[in-house]
Design a protein around this motif. Structure first.
Motif, PDB file in Angstrom:
ATOM      1  N   VAL A  23       4.091   1.076  -2.012  1.00  0.00           N
ATOM      2  CA  VAL A  23       4.708   2.400  -1.973  1.00  0.00           C
ATOM      3  C   VAL A  23       5.861   2.402  -2.966  1.00  0.00           C
ATOM      4  CG1 VAL A  23       5.920   4.090  -0.565  1.00  0.00           C
ATOM      5  CG2 VAL A  23       4.124   2.673   0.456  1.00  0.00           C
ATOM      6  N   SER A  24       5.866   3.365  -3.870  1.00  0.00           N
ATOM      7  CA  SER A  24       6.947   3.469  -4.840  1.00  0.00           C
ATOM      8  C   SER A  24       7.653   4.811  -4.680  1.00  0.00           C
ATOM      9  CB  SER A  24       6.403   3.308  -6.253  1.00  0.00           C
ATOM     10  OG  SER A  24       5.455   4.319  -6.544  1.00  0.00           O
ATOM     11  N   GLY A  25       8.864   4.869  -5.202  1.00  0.00           N
ATOM     12  CA  GLY A  25       9.644   6.094  -5.098  1.00  0.00           C
ATOM     13  C   GLY A  25      10.865   5.897  -4.229  1.00  0.00           C
ATOM     14  N   ARG A  26      11.682   6.952  -4.149  1.00  0.00           N
ATOM     15  CA  ARG A  26      12.926   6.889  -3.386  1.00  0.00           C
ATOM     16  C   ARG A  26      12.665   7.057  -1.906  1.00  0.00           C
ATOM     17  NH1 ARG A  26      16.758  11.248  -5.815  1.00  0.00           N
ATOM     18  NH2 ARG A  26      17.410  11.142  -3.648  1.00  0.00           N
ATOM     19  N   VAL A  27      12.180   5.997  -1.287  1.00  0.00           N
ATOM     20  CA  VAL A  27      11.831   6.030   0.124  1.00  0.00           C
ATOM     21  C   VAL A  27      12.964   5.448   0.945  1.00  0.00           C
ATOM     22  CG1 VAL A  27      10.237   5.166   1.848  1.00  0.00           C
ATOM     23  CG2 VAL A  27       9.377   5.880  -0.373  1.00  0.00           C
ATOM     24  N   SER A  28      13.362   6.182   1.980  1.00  0.00           N
ATOM     25  CA  SER A  28      14.423   5.697   2.854  1.00  0.00           C
ATOM     26  C   SER A  28      13.889   4.812   3.969  1.00  0.00           C
ATOM     27  CB  SER A  28      15.164   6.888   3.466  1.00  0.00           C
ATOM     28  OG  SER A  28      16.153   6.446   4.383  1.00  0.00           O
ATOM     29  N   ARG A  29      12.721   5.181   4.478  1.00  0.00           N
ATOM     30  CA  ARG A  29      12.140   4.419   5.570  1.00  0.00           C
ATOM     31  C   ARG A  29      10.630   4.574   5.535  1.00  0.00           C
ATOM     32  NH1 ARG A  29      13.944   7.015  10.338  1.00  0.00           N
ATOM     33  NH2 ARG A  29      11.873   7.865  10.744  1.00  0.00           N
ATOM     34  N   ILE A  30       9.926   3.482   5.892  1.00  0.00           N
ATOM     35  CA  ILE A  30       8.468   3.528   6.036  1.00  0.00           C
ATOM     36  C   ILE A  30       8.132   3.124   7.458  1.00  0.00           C
ATOM     37  CG2 ILE A  30       6.246   2.675   5.242  1.00  0.00           C
ATOM     38  CD1 ILE A  30       7.532   2.023   2.566  1.00  0.00           C
ATOM     39  N   ASP A  31       7.460   3.968   8.162  1.00  0.00           N
ATOM     40  CA  ASP A  31       7.052   3.667   9.540  1.00  0.00           C
ATOM     41  C   ASP A  31       5.631   3.095   9.514  1.00  0.00           C
ATOM     42  OD1 ASP A  31       8.907   6.566  10.556  1.00  0.00           O
ATOM     43  OD2 ASP A  31       9.499   4.465  10.652  1.00  0.00           O
ATOM     44  N   ASN A  32       4.690   3.770  10.115  1.00  0.00           N
ATOM     45  CA  ASN A  32       3.319   3.248  10.145  1.00  0.00           C
ATOM     46  C   ASN A  32       2.689   3.238   8.756  1.00  0.00           C
ATOM     47  OD1 ASN A  32       3.619   3.077  12.892  1.00  0.00           O
ATOM     48  ND2 ASN A  32       2.393   4.886  13.337  1.00  0.00           N
ATOM     49  N   MET A  33       1.876   2.229   8.525  1.00  0.00           N
ATOM     50  CA  MET A  33       1.056   2.152   7.324  1.00  0.00           C
ATOM     51  C   MET A  33      -0.374   1.838   7.755  1.00  0.00           C
ATOM     52  SD  MET A  33       3.594  -0.086   4.871  1.00  0.00           S
ATOM     53  CE  MET A  33       3.003   0.543   3.289  1.00  0.00           C
ATOM     54  N   GLY A  34      -1.321   2.113   6.886  1.00  0.00           N
ATOM     55  CA  GLY A  34      -2.683   1.812   7.302  1.00  0.00           C
ATOM     56  C   GLY A  34      -3.718   2.117   6.252  1.00  0.00           C
ATOM     57  N   TRP A  35      -4.956   1.939   6.691  1.00  0.00           N
ATOM     58  CA  TRP A  35      -6.114   2.157   5.818  1.00  0.00           C
ATOM     59  C   TRP A  35      -7.170   2.982   6.540  1.00  0.00           C
ATOM     60  CZ3 TRP A  35      -6.141   0.286   0.847  1.00  0.00           C
ATOM     61  CH2 TRP A  35      -5.166  -0.676   0.541  1.00  0.00           C
ATOM     62  N   TYR A  36      -7.769   3.877   5.785  1.00  0.00           N
ATOM     63  CA  TYR A  36      -8.960   4.599   6.200  1.00  0.00           C
ATOM     64  C   TYR A  36     -10.035   4.329   5.159  1.00  0.00           C
ATOM     65  CZ  TYR A  36      -6.691   7.455   9.815  1.00  0.00           C
ATOM     66  OH  TYR A  36      -6.059   7.882  10.955  1.00  0.00           O
ATOM     67  N   ARG A  37     -11.256   4.684   5.491  1.00  0.00           N
ATOM     68  CA  ARG A  37     -12.332   4.572   4.506  1.00  0.00           C
ATOM     69  C   ARG A  37     -13.285   5.740   4.657  1.00  0.00           C
ATOM     70  NH1 ARG A  37     -15.864  -0.650   6.716  1.00  0.00           N
ATOM     71  NH2 ARG A  37     -16.801   0.400   8.531  1.00  0.00           N
ATOM     72  N   GLN A  38     -13.973   6.026   3.570  1.00  0.00           N
ATOM     73  CA  GLN A  38     -14.961   7.102   3.587  1.00  0.00           C
ATOM     74  C   GLN A  38     -16.166   6.698   2.769  1.00  0.00           C
ATOM     75  OE1 GLN A  38     -13.515  10.946   2.292  1.00  0.00           O
ATOM     76  NE2 GLN A  38     -15.126  12.002   3.445  1.00  0.00           N
ATOM     77  N   ALA A  39     -17.300   6.650   3.428  1.00  0.00           N
ATOM     78  CA  ALA A  39     -18.552   6.342   2.764  1.00  0.00           C
ATOM     79  C   ALA A  39     -19.219   7.640   2.329  1.00  0.00           C
ATOM     80  CB  ALA A  39     -19.462   5.560   3.715  1.00  0.00           C
ATOM     81  N   PRO A  40     -20.089   7.594   1.333  1.00  0.00           N
ATOM     82  CA  PRO A  40     -20.763   8.810   0.876  1.00  0.00           C
ATOM     83  C   PRO A  40     -21.487   9.530   2.005  1.00  0.00           C
ATOM     84  CG  PRO A  40     -21.150   7.015  -0.650  1.00  0.00           C
ATOM     85  CD  PRO A  40     -20.470   6.413   0.542  1.00  0.00           C
TER      86      PRO A  40
END
Length: 123
Positions: A23-40
């Motif tokens: 994550v880039s940019g002027r971020v003050s706080r990061i809470d949850n992070m994660g991954w999703y996926r999408q198949a055709p």
């Protein structure tokens, strides 16, 4: 705020890949992070999430093969994928729940998404 997913590619069944998403940019706080996926032809589905203090959650079908982690010092979330199967083929998207301040010092909370990285598993 920007997220840049990387690490996708083409592997044979049984192989491994490690996805990264800083994550880039002027971020003050990061809470949850994660991954999703999408198949055709399919809906986007949850892969895994991780809280700021490391509590993880996985799609039931992926437990034991996928591992999510994060490096808070680097504002980066990872996804280690082992024993890959052809049905894991999809575009993988990262996200982060972030708080940042505008130029007018106004707090803004948002869910920021990466652009996706393609994972292709051949049999």
């Amino acid at each position: 705020v920007q997220l840049q997913a990387s690490g996708g590619g083409s592997v044979q069944s049984g192989g491994s890949l490690r996805l990264s998403c800083p994550v880039s940019g002027r971020v003050s706080r990061i809470d949850n992070m994660g991954w999703y996926r999408q198949a055709p032809g399919k809906q986007r589905e949850l892969v895994a999430t991780i809280t700021s203090n490391g509590i993880t959650n996985y799609a039931e079908s992926l437990k034991g093969r996928f591992t999510i982690s994060r490096d808070n010092a680097k504002n980066t979330v990872y996804l280690q994928m082992n024993s890959l199967k052809p049905e894991d083929t999809a575009n993988y998207y990262c996200y982060a729940d972030v708080l940042y301040y505008t130029d007018y010092d106004e707090p803004v909370a948002m869910k920021a998404w990466g652009q996706g990285t393609q994972v292709t598993v051949s049999s």
